[in-house]
Design a protein around this motif. Structure first.
Motif, PDB file in Angstrom:
ATOM      1  N   LEU A 418       0.814  -1.212   0.000  1.00 62.59           N
ATOM      2  CA  LEU A 418       0.000   0.000   0.000  1.00 62.59           C
ATOM      3  C   LEU A 418       0.852   1.270   0.000  1.00 62.59           C
ATOM      4  N   ALA A 427      -0.898   3.996   5.596  1.00 63.58           N
ATOM      5  CA  ALA A 427      -1.731   2.798   5.505  1.00 63.58           C
ATOM      6  C   ALA A 427      -1.597   1.974   6.773  1.00 63.58           C
ATOM      7  N   ILE A 458      -7.856   0.447  -5.254  1.00 64.23           N
ATOM      8  CA  ILE A 458      -6.831   0.064  -4.282  1.00 64.23           C
ATOM      9  C   ILE A 458      -6.838  -1.446  -4.075  1.00 64.23           C
ATOM     10  N   CYS A 462      -3.658  -4.067  -4.988  1.00 62.37           N
ATOM     11  CA  CYS A 462      -3.099  -5.065  -4.083  1.00 62.37           C
ATOM     12  C   CYS A 462      -3.253  -6.483  -4.644  1.00 62.37           C
TER      13      CYS A 462
END
Length: 495
Positions: A418, A427, A458, A462
């Motif tokens: 992140l 984060a 997001i 990831c």
């Protein structure tokens, strides 16, 4: 005999006119600091303070903290440093638990401190900025002899953060605190002409032991920052031509973000030290590139006063590790059955340690002490591993491990990904209850100024970089993350 205050006495004798403290109000020399702490020691002795008497100290990073800290030690007392952000019930708990006879506080916390003292039955409260603290300073014609203390006597009772239950007071000895000032200082070659930024709070073990005591031990100057803000720190570095900065990862991230939009002269810095938590690789790399100064990462905790491992110099370090054990300290990695694990990333276990650096005990908590020292080693509660060359790596806190569908997810590994996202500046990853999987991975993030990333984007970012069981399915955007007084992310509040 060893009284930790000898570090101030010796530095004052060697360099009496050298600056000990730089602050907004001017300069305090080593001779002046030594004399003022002598006066406070005399005042405490006149009020009946004897060897082993606990005195609570609740001040921000102002010159009076050093005066009081070394004055209490000179009188033979035990310092109980307390967070300035505590509320009355929390202050009362620590006063009662430590058995403190008196409380030294300041105008900003006087109201809460007064209520707490009344609840705890502490009748002596001295307030910096309200005149009563100055009443403690008794005239002294010549330097006082230091009260004799044994090396193994308690010098300070420092309370843990309480993230895993009720805060406990770690009893730290004169010898232990002396060694933590001496050994790490030698490792990165602190010099008398160094100017050390003191933005870490002195009431926290990192700021107290690895910044304040370390600087005083070697006669360096402390440049005080009562409350961390990135612009304030950068301006202070420029003003005082600071050479050393100690911080926690969130501080380095904030300084990096501020430096992108400001133009302070930080060329005087020669070394930075990071501790308190593992610093994200992306933050370390970008900070070193932007500021052109190395960050030496270490590892420690309240119960070890504070240093356990350290990257010893820019030439003797392993990037992204927390270094090797410092002199006189042993560290091993154990599995859940208390068996030693071999080196390697595939052998993650709990870090255990033993040596002069471990506390005497948790004050008034024999069962917790016995549990922490089971097997003759102190159990840190941190998960990590060692490489073949003896460098250690922290993976996460044992209690923060997420078990999703039977698979172990280490929050820090997800956080590393992140932090590399171009639209994010902070984060934190936590586990939240899930009926099917037991726990689900949740990311709480702070967008960079002017950026508005979508939660779904997001998640996808990831997913492309982590195994299927690791990436967060839940994302929450916030303006900021809650921090502890030492600047670490307060995950307990997020959970």
């Amino acid at each position: 005999m060893l009284n930790l205050a000898v570090i101030l006495r010796e530095s004052a004798a060697a360099r009496p006119d050298a600056p000990a403290v730089l602050h907004d109000g001017g300069v305090v020399t080593y001779a002046e600091l030594d004399a003022r702490s002598d006066a406070l020691a005399a005042g405490l002795a006149a009020r009946g303070v004897r060897p082993g008497t606990a005195i609570a100290l609740q001040l921000p990073n102002i010159p009076e903290f050093l005066v009081a800290y070394y004055g209490i030690l000179k009188a033979g007392g035990v310092v109980v440093p307390m967070n300035v952000l505590l509320r009355a019930p929390e202050i009362a708990y620590q006063l009662t638990d430590s058995g403190a006879r008196a409380l030294i506080t300041w105008a900003g916390t006087a109201a809460e401190a007064g209520k707490a003292a009344a609840e705890a039955g502490v009748g002596e409260v001295y307030v910096v900025g309200a005149g009563t603290f100055d009443d403690l300073l008794a005239p002294v014609a010549e330097p006082l002899p230091l009260c004799e203390r044994a090396p193994g006597d308690t010098a300070a009772v420092v309370y843990t953060s309480g993230t895993t239950g009720v805060p406990k007071g770690a009893e730290l000895t004169h010898f232990q605190l002396y060694m933590n000032a001496d050994i790490p200082g030698r490792l990165f070659e602190i010099r008398p002409d160094d100017v050390v930024i003191a933005a870490l709070p002195f009431f926290h073990v990192y700021g107290m032991s690895s910044t304040m005591n370390l600087a005083v031990r070697f006669g360096a100057a402390l440049s005080l920052v009562p409350r961390f803000t990135p612009d304030r720190v950068l301006a202070t570095i420029e003003r005082d031509r600071a050479t050393v900065f100690d911080g926690v990862p969130t501080m380095f991230g904030a300084l990096l973000a501020s430096a992108r939009t400001t133009d302070y002269d930080t060329s005087s810095l020669r070394v930075c030290v990071s501790g308190g938590d593992a610093i994200p690789a992306h933050v370390l790399d970008e900070f070193e590139r932007q500021f052109r100064v190395p960050i030496l990462e270490g590892y420690g905790m309240t119960e070890t006063a504070s240093t356990i491992t350290f990257n010893r110099s820019p030439e003797d370090r392993r990037m992204y590790s927390v270094g090797k054990p410092v002199w006189g300290v042993e560290v091993e990695v154990w599995d859940d059955d208390d068996r030693r694990l071999p080196p390697g990333r595939g052998h993650i276990g709990e870090l255990v340690t033993r040596g002069y650096h471990t506390m005497r005990r948790y004050h008034g908590h024999p069962a917790a002490t016995a549990d922490a020292f089971r097997g003759g080693w102190f159990h840190t509660g941190d998960l990590g591993y060692a490489d073949a060359d003896g460098f250690f790596y922290i993976v996460d806190r044992k209690k923060e491990l997420i078990i999703r569908g039977g698979y172990n997810v280490y929050p820090r590994e997800v956080e590393e990904v992140l932090y590399r996202h171009p639209d994010l500046i902070e984060a934190a990853v936590i586990g939240v209850p899930d009926e099917r999987l037991g726990q689900e991975v949740k990311a709480i993030v702070v967008p960079a100024p002017g950026r508005t990333p979508a939660a779904g984007d997001i998640v996808e970012y990831c997913r492309e970089r982590l195994a299927a069981y690791k990436y967060p399915r839940l994302v929450e955007l916030r303006d900021e993350l809650p921090l502890t007084a030492s600047g670490k992310v307060a995950k307990k509040e997020l959970v």
